[in-house]
Design a protein around this motif. Structure first.
Motif, PDB file in Angstrom:
ATOM      1  N   LYS A 184       0.840  -1.192   0.000  1.00 34.73           N
ATOM      2  CA  LYS A 184       0.000   0.000   0.000  1.00 34.73           C
ATOM      3  C   LYS A 184       0.880   1.248   0.000  1.00 34.73           C
ATOM      4  O   LYS A 184       1.919   1.292   0.669  1.00 34.73           O
ATOM      5  CB  LYS A 184      -0.906   0.031   1.237  1.00 34.73           C
ATOM      6  CG  LYS A 184      -1.887  -1.122   1.336  1.00 34.73           C
ATOM      7  CD  LYS A 184      -3.003  -0.998   0.319  1.00 34.73           C
ATOM      8  CE  LYS A 184      -4.050  -2.077   0.509  1.00 34.73           C
ATOM      9  NZ  LYS A 184      -5.130  -2.001  -0.498  1.00 34.73           N
ATOM     10  N   ALA A 222      -1.162  -2.061  -5.990  1.00 37.98           N
ATOM     11  CA  ALA A 222      -1.945  -1.812  -7.203  1.00 37.98           C
ATOM     12  C   ALA A 222      -1.275  -0.759  -8.074  1.00 37.98           C
ATOM     13  O   ALA A 222      -0.571   0.122  -7.588  1.00 37.98           O
ATOM     14  CB  ALA A 222      -3.352  -1.358  -6.823  1.00 37.98           C
ATOM     15  N   MET A 223      -1.525  -0.827  -9.377  1.00 42.16           N
ATOM     16  CA  MET A 223      -0.890   0.085 -10.314  1.00 42.16           C
ATOM     17  C   MET A 223      -1.319   1.531 -10.106  1.00 42.16           C
ATOM     18  O   MET A 223      -0.576   2.454 -10.433  1.00 42.16           O
ATOM     19  CB  MET A 223      -1.191  -0.348 -11.754  1.00 42.16           C
ATOM     20  CG  MET A 223      -0.435  -1.594 -12.184  1.00 42.16           C
ATOM     21  SD  MET A 223      -0.637  -1.976 -13.942  1.00 42.16           S
ATOM     22  CE  MET A 223      -2.335  -2.537 -13.964  1.00 42.16           C
ATOM     23  N   ASP A 224      -2.518   1.756  -9.568  1.00 42.13           N
ATOM     24  CA  ASP A 224      -3.006   3.126  -9.395  1.00 42.13           C
ATOM     25  C   ASP A 224      -2.854   3.640  -7.964  1.00 42.13           C
ATOM     26  O   ASP A 224      -3.369   4.701  -7.622  1.00 42.13           O
ATOM     27  CB  ASP A 224      -4.479   3.216  -9.815  1.00 42.13           C
ATOM     28  CG  ASP A 224      -5.383   2.284  -9.009  1.00 42.13           C
ATOM     29  OD1 ASP A 224      -4.864   1.470  -8.220  1.00 42.13           O
ATOM     30  OD2 ASP A 224      -6.609   2.375  -9.177  1.00 42.13           O
ATOM     31  N   ASP A 225      -2.140   2.911  -7.118  1.00 43.85           N
ATOM     32  CA  ASP A 225      -1.908   3.334  -5.735  1.00 43.85           C
ATOM     33  C   ASP A 225      -0.585   4.079  -5.687  1.00 43.85           C
ATOM     34  O   ASP A 225       0.487   3.484  -5.586  1.00 43.85           O
ATOM     35  CB  ASP A 225      -1.895   2.116  -4.805  1.00 43.85           C
ATOM     36  CG  ASP A 225      -1.949   2.494  -3.331  1.00 43.85           C
ATOM     37  OD1 ASP A 225      -2.218   3.670  -3.030  1.00 43.85           O
ATOM     38  OD2 ASP A 225      -1.715   1.615  -2.483  1.00 43.85           O
ATOM     39  N   MET A 226      -0.661   5.403  -5.763  1.00 44.40           N
ATOM     40  CA  MET A 226       0.529   6.226  -5.963  1.00 44.40           C
ATOM     41  C   MET A 226       1.083   6.754  -4.639  1.00 44.40           C
ATOM     42  O   MET A 226       0.351   7.006  -3.686  1.00 44.40           O
ATOM     43  CB  MET A 226       0.204   7.407  -6.880  1.00 44.40           C
ATOM     44  CG  MET A 226      -0.482   7.004  -8.179  1.00 44.40           C
ATOM     45  SD  MET A 226       0.517   5.888  -9.206  1.00 44.40           S
ATOM     46  CE  MET A 226       1.810   7.009  -9.722  1.00 44.40           C
TER      47      MET A 226
END
Length: 361
Positions: A257, A281-285
């Motif tokens: 995370k 995840a790919m969009d968890d920046m």
């Protein structure tokens, strides 16, 4: 044969089918009878779509079994050999492999997205997670995906070495190269987090802080090597008590995370090492200021598959286990059957269980 099938990404339930067959073997392939396989958070991520996989899918990537058949070009394995499944087989020929980074080779991983090894009802193609699909009675993998191991090692222990142990212990030994006498913090006490703790212990760390919101995991973390265990809200006090407020030499993120990557960065001292082990995840920046990145002098590392050359590390970790240096038995929370996988997946989602192992007779 029997196998667990995910028919669509996002489904909560698997189909346990008995009409599954295997595609024909190639000359460089190996057919393996799975004897034990783990139920790992990465399997949940594949089911939910966090880790993209083609469907229909046979989940499972952490496994061990017995070689049943080898292709005509395979000369390093034979029927009867005990093997650990390598979910990231290396071609041993590309620049990454030849440069000493076989864990980054993607040749077979890419091929697995178009090369389904399973057949449903005789003609429908199904894929194996990461080219494996160990939630089945048998699988076919390239010979590089089956690593021979001492037959005295139990099937359950061998399965754990196939992913959780190698990922976690390898992160401490290979990626971080934890120094004797150093201080370590590990965020996340699942199977991989506990393996990081064990790797830090084997490396001689003097202080190992385990961080997990579930206090039920703290006792086991201490059993396998943590010197201290706290919940996230107790971390500031632990930093003051254990490091005099300076922060830890090594901060391991083993959750996947962005928020916990940030925490790992914050609790690591200036000039220390931050190691990201969790699969996110790919969009968890996550972001860090350019000022902090330079002037705090911290080193940010990713650790994929423990940066392991599994040809060496699988047998090495097995020897550590046999010598009593790695406690694998304590990490198994339950032994279940293939037909119990839906209950096992639900239990893992609940967060309380550690590593459930499917034992296939």
């Amino acid at each position: 044969m029997r196998a667990a099938i995910l028919t669509a990404v996002g489904n909560d339930k698997l189909e346990i089918r008995d009409d599954v067959t295997l595609a024909p073997m190639g000359p460089a392939d190996v057919r393996v009878r799975i004897r034990a396989t783990g139920v790992c958070h990465s399997d949940l991520s594949a089911m939910s779509g966090v880790l993209p996989q083609p469907v229909p899918l046979v989940p499972g990537h952490e496994g061990a079994g017995e070689v049943v058949e080898v292709g005509e070009h395979v000369d390093n394995l034979q029927p009867g050999d005990h093997v650990v499944i390598n979910w990231s087989p290396a071609c041993h020929a590309c620049d990454l492999c030849l440069g000493g980074q076989p864990y980054l080779c993607t040749k077979f991983m890419i091929e697995s997205f178009s090369n389904g090894r399973f057949r449903l009802g005789g003609d429908t193609t199904a894929f194996g997670m990461a080219g494996c699909g160990t939630w089945a009675e048998e699988i076919i993998v390239p010979w590089q995906g089956a690593i021979k191991i001492d037959p005295e090692v139990s099937w359950e222990a061998a399965a754990l070495i196939g992913c959780g142990i190698t990922t976690g212990v390898g992160a401490a030994i290979n990626t971080a190269k934890v120094r004797p006498g150093s201080t370590v913090a590990v965020i996340g006490c699942g199977g991989v987090g506990l393996s990081v703790i064990q790797g830090a212990r084997v490396s001689g760390a003097r202080t190992i802080l385990a961080v997990d919101p579930l206090e039920s995991k703290h006792e086991l973390a201490k059993k396998v090597g943590a010197t201290h265990a706290v919940t996230p809200d107790q971390v500031p006090d632990a930093i003051n008590e254990l490091t005099g407020g300076a922060g830890f030499d090594y901060g391991f993120e083993v959750v996947g995370k962005a928020a916990t990557v940030q925490t790992a960065w914050q609790i690591t001292r200036r000039g220390g090492d931050v190691i990201v082990v969790g699969a996110g995840a790919m969009d968890d920046m996550w972001s860090v200021s350019a000022f902090s990145l330079l002037f705090e002098g911290k080193h940010l590392h990713s650790s994929l598959y423990g940066e392991s050359d599994v040809r060496h590390d699988f047998p090495y970790f097995a020897k550590l286990h046999q010598a009593g240096k790695l406690d694998l038995d304590s990490m198994i929370s339950a032994r279940i059957r293939l037909t119990d996988l839906n209950d096992a997946v639900a239990a893992l989602r609940g967060g309380e269980v550690l590593r459930q192992i499917v034992v296939i007779d």
